[in-house]
Design a protein around this motif. Structure first.
Motif, PDB file in Angstrom:
ATOM      1  N   CYS A 207       5.116   3.400  -2.251  1.00 24.46           N
ATOM      2  CA  CYS A 207       4.453   2.170  -1.782  1.00 24.46           C
ATOM      3  C   CYS A 207       5.366   1.402  -0.831  1.00 24.46           C
TER       4      CYS A 207
ATOM      5  N   LYS B 249       4.377  -4.460   3.883  1.00 17.15           N
ATOM      6  CA  LYS B 249       4.515  -4.701   5.309  1.00 17.15           C
ATOM      7  C   LYS B 249       3.828  -6.001   5.732  1.00 17.15           C
TER       8      LYS B 249
ATOM      9  N   THR C   7       1.533   0.338  11.163  1.00 21.03           N
ATOM     10  CA  THR C   7       0.791  -0.521  10.246  1.00 21.03           C
ATOM     11  C   THR C   7      -0.556  -0.922  10.840  1.00 21.03           C
TER      12      THR C   7
ATOM     13  N   PRO D 177      -4.774   6.041   0.252  1.00 27.12           N
ATOM     14  CA  PRO D 177      -3.766   5.595   1.216  1.00 27.12           C
ATOM     15  C   PRO D 177      -4.293   4.559   2.201  1.00 27.12           C
ATOM     16  N   ARG D 178      -3.403   3.648   2.569  1.00 29.86           N
ATOM     17  CA  ARG D 178      -3.615   2.602   3.575  1.00 29.86           C
ATOM     18  C   ARG D 178      -4.466   1.428   3.081  1.00 29.86           C
TER      19      ARG D 178
ATOM     20  N   ARG E 248       1.145   5.497   1.589  1.00 29.97           N
ATOM     21  CA  ARG E 248       0.706   6.269   2.753  1.00 29.97           C
ATOM     22  C   ARG E 248       0.108   7.628   2.401  1.00 29.97           C
ATOM     23  N   LYS E 249       0.410   8.147   1.203  1.00 34.04           N
ATOM     24  CA  LYS E 249      -0.049   9.492   0.856  1.00 34.04           C
ATOM     25  C   LYS E 249      -0.257   9.597  -0.641  1.00 34.04           C
TER      26      LYS E 249
ATOM     27  N   GLY F  57       1.777   7.938  11.195  1.00 30.51           N
ATOM     28  CA  GLY F  57       1.490   7.554   9.811  1.00 30.51           C
ATOM     29  C   GLY F  57       2.195   6.294   9.366  1.00 30.51           C
ATOM     30  N   LYS F  58       3.260   5.906  10.103  1.00 35.06           N
ATOM     31  CA  LYS F  58       4.014   4.707   9.721  1.00 35.06           C
ATOM     32  C   LYS F  58       3.612   3.469  10.521  1.00 35.06           C
TER      33      LYS F  58
ATOM     34  N   TYR G 186       0.846  -1.199   0.000  1.00 38.74           N
ATOM     35  CA  TYR G 186       0.000   0.000   0.000  1.00 38.74           C
ATOM     36  C   TYR G 186       0.877   1.243   0.000  1.00 38.74           C
TER      37      TYR G 186
END
Length: 548
Positions: free
Chosen positions: A397, A400, A420, A122-123, A51-52, A417-418, A49
């Motif tokens: 991307c 994780k 998981t 995101p996510r 994040r932004k 934001g990091k 995925y």
């Protein structure tokens, strides 16, 4: 090797560079450590995925899925791969590991993914990869490189399409500025998916069946000094076959229309006229001319119109012009005005609609500015800013681990934001009563699917106070099973079908989510159950400080 053999062995819509060794060394060293510790068959789940959203926007286009699947189809370590790894790894490595790698394949891997060409956020996992730990770990870098640039490029192209409007032709002209030949091919492919109409890249046209387009460079014009360089000056009439001196026809028309163009014949370049006549003889049915080599208004337009009218006398219709420098709004309006006046004067309506193409270091802001100036451009040729994604060079991307042997895993960080979102999850898009996408919802895989017209609590994954009830008018599952038991599980769409999906998917977003400036953030939420699960696991894994 024949042409067909070369194409089938190297591409089949898959770059031949994409192979198991297209990875980071630490994937190999981890694989060995997993093998050495007997963990290679642990069952792992990874989420891929971002994040932004890129380009200060609020949407992303998912691309690269087909190449990921093709990579899995042909994943094998060759004898030369094994030989190279033996020479690279430390001598203390157990040689039986390399025998293990020889037989390793992704038959026990399964991949769930969003449809390629879909709007994503995101996510939300673009891919959920699960299977034997050693195998899914070895896929990480290659899957990331196949998805990252493809999605960034498709998103960039989609943004250009939105600011240009649906009636403007967009051509990708970036091969010479791309990050190497692989970057150039990918840019051509994914700009087409994102909404561009064609490319200058001939190999991309052959491999991906993308329309190709091109005229000539300034060097073609400057290679002619005067009429002495014009070795051929005759052309047969399209219908009758009668041969005419096209130079004399062009001279006659140039004298007659100089006043309409607003310049003097003496100011126009003879070498440019010779070059345009030569090019028209070569391509009488596809005559598109670059008109800014010397001066658009005082030379290029006059010479082009003279040759275009000469072609008209012989039964041919010119296509248009390309402008590669100067004030594009002013010059396009000037050119359109001249074309319209000539069309009326000579009673040839099509002349008023000649194509005006611009290709002068164009970016999103350029197009927005030109729109405000009421330009008359029909086509943009876009290179550097498109293919290099200058506004944002990487999507970012990540891949994780979220579960191992049925046990959820969470990565903590001082940057929220990091952190998981742990565990195996399902994702759904909830639509409002107006038909637009309202929120994307992540749930634990054990939860019931949200139902239409039934209220569901949607929560921000990390901020307790941000929550809302949503009663969806439609619920769309976002993931499909694409790979299992060593086989493709869904029909892979054509490039054209992916291209169509991009535009259909974008229509599901409200204008305020899509707009270029200060778009409204799109909400990505988790269920109440998943929210509580995240925070319980967070507390279990976070170190407890001690004061003294």
């Amino acid at each position: 090797m024949s042409d067909n053999e070369s194409k089938s062995s190297c591409h089949m819509r898959q770059n031949c560079v994409v192979q198991p060794l297209l990875t980071d060394l630490y994937q190999i060293t981890m694989a060995y450590a997993y093998w050495k510790s007997g963990k290679m068959n642990d069952h792992a789940v990874f989420d891929l995925y971002f994040r932004k959203n890129p380009f200060q926007g609020e949407f992303t286009i998912f691309a690269g899925l087909e190449e990921c699947i093709r990579f899995l189809e042909k994943f094998r370590y060759s004898s030369s791969d094994i030989k190279y790894l033996k020479s690279t790894m430390p001598s203390m490595v157990d040689q039986r590991f390399f025998d293990y790698l020889k037989d390793l394949n992704p038959k026990d891997v399964s991949i769930c993914a969003m449809d390629e060409g879909s709007v994503c956020f995101p996510r939300i996992p673009l891919l959920r990869v699960e299977g034997p730990l050693i195998m899914v770990q070895l896929l990480e870098t290659t899957l990331l490189t196949l998805v990252n640039y493809a999605s960034l490029m498709a998103t960039n192209a989609a943004r250009y399409r939105m600011v240009a409007g649906k009636n403007i032709t967009l051509l990708e002209f970036g091969l010479r500025r791309a990050q190497g030949p692989d970057g150039g091919l990918s840019a051509s492919k994914y700009s087409y998916i994102g909404g561009f109409d064609g490319t200058s890249n001939v190999l991309a046209g052959k491999l991906y069946n993308i329309p190709v387009s091109g005229t000539h460079a300034h060097s073609y014009i400057t290679s002619f000094t005067d009429m002495n360089d014009l070795k051929q000056r005759t052309l047969a009439h399209k219908e009758t076959g009668e041969v005419y001196d096209i130079l004399n026809l062009a001279y006659k028309h140039r004298d007659a229309i100089a006043a309409d163009v607003g310049t003097l014949v003496s100011e126009a370049s003879s070498g440019e006229l010779a070059a345009l006549i030569s090019y028209a003889i070569a391509f009488p049915q596809r005559f598109v001319a670059l008109v800014d080599t010397y001066d658009v208004k005082r030379s290029g337009l006059l010479n082009f119109c003279a040759v275009a009218l000469a072609l008209n006398d012989l039964g041919y219709k010119a296509i248009g012009i390309r402008i590669d420098s100067g004030d594009l709004a002013y010059l396009s309006n000037t050119a359109r005005d001249i074309f319209e006046r000539i069309a009326e004067k000579y009673n040839i309506p099509w002349f008023a609609k000649l194509t005006i193409c611009a290709s002068n270091d164009i970016n999103e802001e350029t197009i927005l500015s030109l729109n405000e100036q009421s330009h008359k451009i029909d086509c943009f040729g876009i290179g550097t800013h498109l293919v290099t994604c200058q506004r944002q060079p990487a999507l970012g991307c990540v891949y994780k681990m979220v579960e191992i042997n049925g046990q959820p895993r969470i990565k903590l960080s001082q940057e929220v934001g990091k952190v998981t979102i742990p565990g195996k999850k399902n994702a759904f898009r909830l639509y409002g009563a107006d038909g637009y996408a309202l929120v994307d919802l992540l749930q634990r895989s054990s939860e019931e699917v949200p139902r239409m017209k039934e209220k569901v609590l949607c929560r921000h994954p990390f901020e307790e106070s941000k929550r809302a009830y949503v009663t969806p008018s439609r619920v769309e599952p976002l993931h499909k099973l694409y790979w299992q038991n060593g086989k493709v599980c869904q029909p892979l769409p054509t490039l054209q079908e992916i291209r169509n999906r991009v535009q259909e998917s974008l229509k599901t977003l409200r204008n305020d989510h899509r707009r270029n400036l200060n778009p409204t953030p799109y909400k990505v939420s988790v269920s109440d159950d998943l929210y509580n699960f995240i925070h319980d696991l967070w507390l279990q894994n976070a170190p407890i400080g001690e004061l003294s």
